[in-house]
Design an enzyme around this catalytic site. Structure first.
Site, PDB file in Angstrom:
ATOM      1  N   LYS A 119       0.836  -1.203   0.000  1.00 41.61           N
ATOM      2  CA  LYS A 119       0.000   0.000   0.000  1.00 41.61           C
ATOM      3  C   LYS A 119       0.871   1.253   0.000  1.00 41.61           C
ATOM      4  O   LYS A 119       0.669   2.166  -0.805  1.00 41.61           O
ATOM      5  CB  LYS A 119      -0.916   0.008   1.241  1.00 41.61           C
ATOM      6  CG  LYS A 119      -1.859   1.183   1.251  1.00 41.61           C
ATOM      7  CD  LYS A 119      -2.436   1.438   2.624  1.00 41.61           C
ATOM      8  CE  LYS A 119      -1.423   2.134   3.488  1.00 41.61           C
ATOM      9  NZ  LYS A 119      -1.898   2.614   4.769  1.00 41.61           N
ATOM     10  N   ASP A 137      -6.158   1.129   1.108  1.00 44.67           N
ATOM     11  CA  ASP A 137      -6.134   1.330   2.560  1.00 44.67           C
ATOM     12  C   ASP A 137      -7.499   0.922   3.108  1.00 44.67           C
ATOM     13  O   ASP A 137      -8.348   0.395   2.393  1.00 44.67           O
ATOM     14  CB  ASP A 137      -5.763   2.771   2.913  1.00 44.67           C
ATOM     15  CG  ASP A 137      -6.870   3.755   2.550  1.00 44.67           C
ATOM     16  OD1 ASP A 137      -7.884   3.340   1.945  1.00 44.67           O
ATOM     17  OD2 ASP A 137      -6.728   4.935   2.891  1.00 44.67           O
TER      18      ASP A 137
END
Ligand code: SF4
Length: 213
Positions: A119, A137
């Site tokens: 991420k 996220d």
């Protein structure tokens, strides 16, 4: 006639076009550090901490003037600060020794840095390197799976499905649109479905309302 996915993307774009990350930074290095700090913490809290930290230590070389304990003291109001301080100092050593203090340009290299997962790497790639990426996220995961843009129980599969469903040229922007929609309307505990402009295309809302889809 648009498909549901096209309609969702079109409406999100019309509402959130131009939105960016709320993390504050001046360089790719600072974005990387802010992104590492943002895990298990809010961007508001991270910005408070980095305002002072980046003022004194704006580069990887500058940050290596700090011991891990020094850095812990600078970032102790951020969640998991002890682990993050160690990761950041170790990552700075690698950046200075192997990349002349710059940030690498590939996901493979980025995820080898301590504290950097997929991420965080995607955030850096899309914002700093202009490489289309979707960083999944907690907001992106929740919103896209509620909407039906993805149907997955983990972030990697969600990312893959989003990349399949969203045109590549919109990947990086769509990541921001989904985050902002999650913050403002599709909240974790109480999504504001009744005022949500995409509720008629949303799987979660249709099921909750008992409407056949
Ligand atoms: S309708 Fe509700 S669940 Fe669906 S995107 Fe909007 S706020 Fe989220």
């Amino acid at each position: 006639m648009y498909s549901n996915i096209e309609s969702i993307i079109k409406i999100l774009e019309s509402i959130y076009s131009g939105t960016k990350t709320s993390l504050k930074y001046k360089t790719s290095f600072q974005l990387l550090i802010a992104a590492i700090l943002s895990a298990q913490s809010t961007d508001v809290r991270v910005n408070i901490v980095t305002k002072e930290l980046f003022g004194y230590y704006p580069t990887a070389r500058d940050m290596l003037k700090l011991s891990v304990t020094d850095l812990e003291n600078h970032i102790k109001t951020v969640g998991l600060y002890k682990t993050k301080a160690k990761h950041i100092i170790d990552a700075c050593k690698i950046l200075v020794e192997q990349y002349d203090g710059e940030i690498p340009s590939t996901r493979e290299e980025l995820v080898k840095l301590p504290g950097v997962g997929r991420k965080t790497a995607n955030v850096v790639l899309s914002i700093s390197k202009n490489i289309p990426s979707i960083a999944v996220d907690t907001h992106v995961f929740r919103v896209s799976n509620r909407l039906g843009l993805a149907c997955a129980d983990n972030v990697l599969e969600t990312e893959k499905q989003l990349m399949k469903n969203i045109p590549k040229e919109k990947w990086s922007d769509a990541h921001h649109w989904l985050i902002w929609h999650g913050r403002k309307i599709c909240k974790a505990r109480k999504p504001l479905c009744n005022v949500c402009p995409i509720n008629k295309y949303c799987d979660y809302y249709q099921k909750k309302s008992g409407v056949a889809v």
